[in-house]
Design a protein around this motif. Structure first.
Motif, PDB file in Angstrom:
ATOM      1  N   VAL A 134      31.660 -19.023  29.100  1.00  0.00           N
ATOM      2  CA  VAL A 134      31.997 -18.637  27.735  1.00  0.00           C
ATOM      3  C   VAL A 134      31.034 -17.529  27.329  1.00  0.00           C
ATOM      4  CG1 VAL A 134      32.967 -20.847  27.057  1.00  0.00           C
ATOM      5  CG2 VAL A 134      30.536 -20.434  26.755  1.00  0.00           C
ATOM      6  N   PRO A 135      31.512 -16.571  26.564  1.00  0.00           N
ATOM      7  CA  PRO A 135      30.636 -15.450  26.200  1.00  0.00           C
ATOM      8  C   PRO A 135      29.483 -15.913  25.307  1.00  0.00           C
ATOM      9  CG  PRO A 135      32.817 -15.233  25.167  1.00  0.00           C
ATOM     10  CD  PRO A 135      32.868 -16.439  26.025  1.00  0.00           C
TER      11      PRO A 135
ATOM     12  N   ARG B 146      35.362 -21.237  20.351  1.00  0.00           N
ATOM     13  CA  ARG B 146      34.334 -20.476  21.039  1.00  0.00           C
ATOM     14  C   ARG B 146      34.967 -19.307  21.793  1.00  0.00           C
ATOM     15  NH1 ARG B 146      28.999 -21.346  22.510  1.00  0.00           N
ATOM     16  NH2 ARG B 146      28.300 -19.319  23.257  1.00  0.00           N
TER      17      ARG B 146
ATOM     18  N   ASP C 149      22.533 -21.292  20.347  1.00  0.00           N
ATOM     19  CA  ASP C 149      23.728 -21.856  19.721  1.00  0.00           C
ATOM     20  C   ASP C 149      23.497 -22.375  18.306  1.00  0.00           C
ATOM     21  OD1 ASP C 149      26.005 -23.515  22.004  1.00  0.00           O
ATOM     22  OD2 ASP C 149      25.950 -21.531  21.138  1.00  0.00           O
TER      23      ASP C 149
ATOM     24  N   TYR D 175      34.122 -26.291  19.707  1.00  0.00           N
ATOM     25  CA  TYR D 175      34.815 -26.441  18.423  1.00  0.00           C
ATOM     26  C   TYR D 175      36.269 -26.884  18.564  1.00  0.00           C
ATOM     27  CZ  TYR D 175      30.611 -24.319  16.619  1.00  0.00           C
ATOM     28  OH  TYR D 175      29.299 -24.075  16.321  1.00  0.00           O
TER      29      TYR D 175
ATOM     30  N   ALA E 268      27.716 -25.039  26.110  1.00  0.00           N
ATOM     31  CA  ALA E 268      28.262 -24.346  24.951  1.00  0.00           C
ATOM     32  C   ALA E 268      29.122 -25.296  24.127  1.00  0.00           C
ATOM     33  CB  ALA E 268      29.086 -23.160  25.405  1.00  0.00           C
ATOM     34  N   ARG E 269      29.125 -25.082  22.816  1.00  0.00           N
ATOM     35  CA  ARG E 269      29.940 -25.918  21.921  1.00  0.00           C
ATOM     36  C   ARG E 269      31.249 -25.182  21.658  1.00  0.00           C
ATOM     37  NH1 ARG E 269      26.642 -27.205  16.932  1.00  0.00           N
ATOM     38  NH2 ARG E 269      26.862 -29.416  17.351  1.00  0.00           N
TER      39      ARG E 269
ATOM     40  N   LEU F  11      21.947 -19.089  31.338  1.00  0.00           N
ATOM     41  CA  LEU F  11      22.953 -18.203  30.766  1.00  0.00           C
ATOM     42  C   LEU F  11      23.341 -18.622  29.367  1.00  0.00           C
ATOM     43  CD1 LEU F  11      24.997 -15.913  31.181  1.00  0.00           C
ATOM     44  CD2 LEU F  11      26.586 -17.602  32.035  1.00  0.00           C
ATOM     45  N   GLU F  12      23.382 -19.879  29.129  1.00  0.00           N
ATOM     46  CA  GLU F  12      24.226 -20.347  28.032  1.00  0.00           C
ATOM     47  C   GLU F  12      23.596 -21.544  27.352  1.00  0.00           C
ATOM     48  OE1 GLU F  12      26.606 -21.166  25.537  1.00  0.00           O
ATOM     49  OE2 GLU F  12      27.209 -19.282  26.442  1.00  0.00           O
ATOM     50  N   GLY F  13      23.721 -21.584  26.059  1.00  0.00           N
ATOM     51  CA  GLY F  13      23.700 -22.838  25.343  1.00  0.00           C
ATOM     52  C   GLY F  13      22.348 -23.434  24.982  1.00  0.00           C
TER      53      GLY F  13
END
Lengths: 422, 429
Positions: free
Chosen positions: B298-299, B371, A415, B339, B336-337, A408-410
């Motif tokens: 997170v989107p 984020r 990113d 910030y 996810a980052r 899904l993510e990252g």
């Protein structure tokens, strides 16, 4: 010559074995999926039209018999619709539309009178929770006065439904009609559904007040349901947008299985069943006015089977069959196909127990989830467990078809951290 | 039927997010059954005690909202005001009174104003919102109107507030990414702290130490506008108590934020149930809600590879924003980052409201994560900072002072095109 004959026999055997014989191509499966949707929405539409006739008969002569017939027609209309829920989560066009016809739960005080002792103060975050359109032709919606003298489709759909941006302002769909036909279920987790009298629709001997407006509301809401179902039925027609979206999609099979998995798991096993069971709360019951919840859960499961097996028994009794996901899976991984079919059977039998409880033993779904009914709780939990096992089998089918998972993510490319690192 | 706040649009949004990334919703690791149940509980409208079932009741007697989603729609931040300009439930007014052992609750009204009350109970009052505006001009001549909320209390139900009481308006923040923040090792956060600015970069950065409501001991504060909460379970339990008036094992008072000076409130029917350990929200339900919040995805970023966005990211770095809005605490592929450095910084007088929490002073704020900004802005426009005063991200930047004054001044001075790139980067987050 025995050897070629043996070879011939072997060839024949392979050709006749189910896995090799009937492996359809993906396009045929997607196309038949759309055919199923068209037939099921068509039946839901037909049943809604029959409901309209029963509503007309009720309004023409409001008697216990015509009210009972209208309630039967509502239940009959619910069956094909609930089966279409298997199309909901995989198809954005259905998911975006679904709130018009099946929104739930609702602040029913928006529509008609409610019992203050049961309804308390309604919903304080919703200024319209006690608006009661049937009794009040003039409503304040978001600071402006709405003229509700004439109750028609436009008033319900454009002005009242989700008024003030509040999603419990449900003015349209099956559950609004259900509330008009049954009234509130004031029995908690005890026996009994809503018990609105037929005289609520009888201007000559009116109970509950404003019977003509209540009748107008019921007609308008039913007409709107017909319009909405006709629209969705057309989306699955030969040139329909929903059909094209799935048939032309690269991920058509993923869309189908997303729908089956989401309905099995988060929606039915989770929000509609486990939550209510955990809280022992009849307000979590899906068809709460009519006590039809057992049937609507059962039909969801039938809908999931329809899609996987590529077969649907229409309202008129004819059987629609065609190239199925099941055969496609069997060609690749017969064990995965067999496992899922076994799970679908198991789930259906578990849901049948809930139907039997409600329809033969007189213990409705809201009583099954009561805190003081451990045996009833166990029956519901067994159905939930079967749905969870079914979800695992759907996951195995996804793996068998090589549809895989995507993170899904990252990922770095998503990113671009190297570009923004300190 | 008593409704649960069902949010078909939100469900659809979550579903679409999963769809866009190609993951079936239920195949997503965060979408376990527990996640779904937690989501349903998060959206559920709680009812007053006594109700027909003892598992679903206990709201209030005084409360700000009936559901978590009432203030955090879709897990996101709330709105300051409704369409008519009156404040919605997502803007709460916190109260405190200075004392010898630090600030305590206001003796009559408690830790927060609850404008809603169960039938038969007296509401504490309602918030009235006006805005005080100042105009400034950016270096390129663009005029900007900065507004600050002026919250007053009307119809006070229990007499005037203590004259020494501090009031602080707070907007319900977005909850996405909290699970990621919770997982950052304490040592990594403390390693960034520089309370005396020994490196001389003008940025200090202090870790907050707060009393953990679950364990009772002092712990690193991570959550909230001033890092006043050390873990998510505690944060959720505090919200149940203050915002909904629901008791948990962590905050077992059935009457929520009622004080001894509100005897009718204390005497109101309670929803505690022996099946739930004598509280209104049992361990199972509290854990499901906490798990849901922890797992909120997170989107996805939008157009991260766009050259304008990349250029904006470089400007973000050059201006020094990343000194506090630290992208991450060390590379963690697949994560996810967000910030934020999770530390407290002095942001100057413009934002200060004198409110203290743990070791956080009246001018100090915990760096909020960036984020999700873009997705939130696209979803419902703007309401940024602790009280929702900023209507655009640029306004939010211009409110920065104190340690962030230099970076803020550099933004003021940016050429128009560079400023647009910076905004593009922020909106991509």
């Amino acid at each position: 010559m025995p050897y070629p004959r043996l070879l011939f026999a072997l060839t024949l055997a392979v050709a006749l074995s189910p896995s090799a014989a009937a492996a359809p191509d993906t396009h045929a499966v997607l196309s038949h999926y759309a055919d199923l949707a068209e037939a099921e929405y068509g039946d839901a539409l037909g049943a809604a039209r029959a409901l309209r006739q029963a509503v007309d008969a009720l309004i023409a002569a409001p008697t216990p018999a015509t009210l009972a017939a209208a309630r039967d027609a509502w239940r009959a209309a619910r069956t094909p619709y609930q089966q279409t829920e298997a199309f909901r989560f995989g198809n954005p066009i259905v998911d975006g539309w679904e709130g018009k016809v099946n929104a739930w739960p609702l602040d029913e005080g928006l529509i008609d009178y409610v019992d203050g002792a049961v309804y308390a103060d309604g919903n304080p975050e919703n200024p319209l929770a006690n608006a009661n359109l049937i009794a009040n032709p003039r409503l304040q919606v978001g600071g402006t006065t709405v003229d509700g003298t004439t109750i028609d489709k436009t008033l319900l759909a454009a002005t009242l439904h989700e008024a003030d941006g509040v999603e419990t302002n449900v003015a349209t769909g099956y559950h609004a009609i259900e509330f008009l036909l049954w009234g509130q279920d004031r029995n908690g987790t005890r026996a009994g559904a809503g018990d609105r009298p037929a005289s609520d629709f009888d201007p000559a001997h009116c109970t509950g007040g404003h019977c003509d407006r209540r009748a107008a509301y019921l007609k308008a809401a039913t007409d709107l349901l017909i319009d909405d179902l006709a629209w969705m039925h057309a989306q699955w027609g030969q040139d329909g947008a929903a059909r094209r979206a799935v048939v032309e999609a690269k991920q058509g099979l993923t869309m189908i299985l997303t729908g089956l998995g989401s309905l099995s798991y988060g929606e039915l096993a989770g929000e509609r069943m486990k939550l209510g069971l955990m809280l022992h709360d009849p307000e979590e019951e899906h068809d709460c006015f009519s006590d039809n919840t057992h049937r609507s859960h059962y039909d969801d499961v039938v809908g999931i089977r329809n899609v996987y097996l590529g077969q649907y028994r229409r309202t008129n009794g004819t059987e629609l069959t065609g190239p199925s996901l099941s055969t496609l899976v069997a060609a690749t991984d017969p064990a995965a196909d067999q496992a899922l079919r076994r799970r679908l059977d198991e789930t259906l039998s578990r849901l049948q127990i809930l139907v039997d409880s409600a329809e033969h033993d007189g213990v409705a779904y809201d009583q099954l989830i009561a805190a003081d009914n451990p045996r009833g709780n166990a029956k519901v939990q067994a159905a939930i467990d079967a749905l969870l096992a079914q979800t695992k089998a759907i996951e195995a089918v996804i793996a068998a078809l090589g549809l895989g998972r995507v993170a899904l993510e990252g990922s770095d490319s998503l990113d671009a951290p190297s570009k923004v690192g300190p | 039927m008593v409704p649960r706040a069902n949010h078909p649009g939100v469900t659809l949004g979550w579903w679409l997010a999963a769809w866009l990334t190609g993951v079936p919703v239920w195949a997503n690791p965060v979408e376990s059954l527990e996640f779904h149940l937690g989501k349903a509980l998060f959206e559920r409208n709680w009812v007053a005690a006594p109700a027909s079932t003892d598992s679903a009741d206990g709201l209030g007697p005084l409360y700000n909202a009936r559901s978590c989603a009432g203030c955090h729609p879709g897990g996101g931040r709330g709105r300051t005001a409704g369409p008519d300009g009156s404040p919605g439930p997502a803007l709460v007014l916190r109260l405190s009174l200075p004392g010898p052992d630090g600030p305590g609750p206001e003796p009559v009204y408690g830790a927060q104003i609850q404008p809603l009350a169960q039938p038969g109970q007296i509401p504490e009052g309602r918030l009235a919102l006006t805005w005080s505006e100042t105009q400034i001009r950016l270096a390129d001549g663009t005029p900007m109107m900065l507004r600050r909320p002026v919250v007053t209390l009307r119809d006070l139900g229990y007499g005037p507030l203590d004259s020494r009481a501090l009031t602080a308006p707070r907007l319900a923040p977005s909850l996405t990414g909290l699970g990621i923040l919770e997982a950052i090792p304490e040592t990594a956060i403390l390693a960034r702290a520089d309370p005396r600015d020994e490196d001389g970069d003008g940025i200090s950065g202090r870790a907050n130490r707060v009393r953990d409501p679950v364990s009772g001991s002092l712990a690193l504060g991570r959550f909230g506008w001033k890092a006043g909460q050390s873990n998510l379970a505690g944060q959720v339990a505090t919200a149940f108590a203050l915002d909904l008036g629901l008791s948990t094992l962590t905050h077992p008072a059935a009457a929520g934020d009622c004080t001894p000076r509100q005897p009718a409130c204390l005497a109101a029917p309670k929803g505690d149930s022996p099946r739930h350990g004598g509280v209104e929200v049992g361990t199972e339900v509290a854990a499901l809600v906490t798990g849901f919040v922890r797992a909120l995805p997170v989107p996805p970023r939008r157009d991260p590879a766009d050259p304008e966005v990349q250029a904006g990211a470089a400007i973000f770095l050059t201006l020094g924003c990343a000194s506090c809005h630290l992208p991450d605490h060390g590379p963690d592929p697949g994560q996810a980052r967000l910030y934020t450095d999770l530390l407290l910084h002095d942001l100057g007088e413009g934002l200060a409201d004198g409110w203290t929490e743990g070791e956080a002073g009246g001018r100090e704020w915990r760096t909020p994560a960036l984020r999700g900004l873009g997705a939130a802005a696209r979803a419902d426009g703007g309401a940024w900072l602790h009280d929702g005063r900023a209507q655009t991200l640029l306004e939010a930047i211009l409110w920065h002072g104190g340690e962030a004054q230099a970076s803020r001044d550099r933004v003021m001075a940016l050429p128009t095109s560079s400023r647009a790139k910076l905004m593009r980067f922020l909106e991509s987050l």
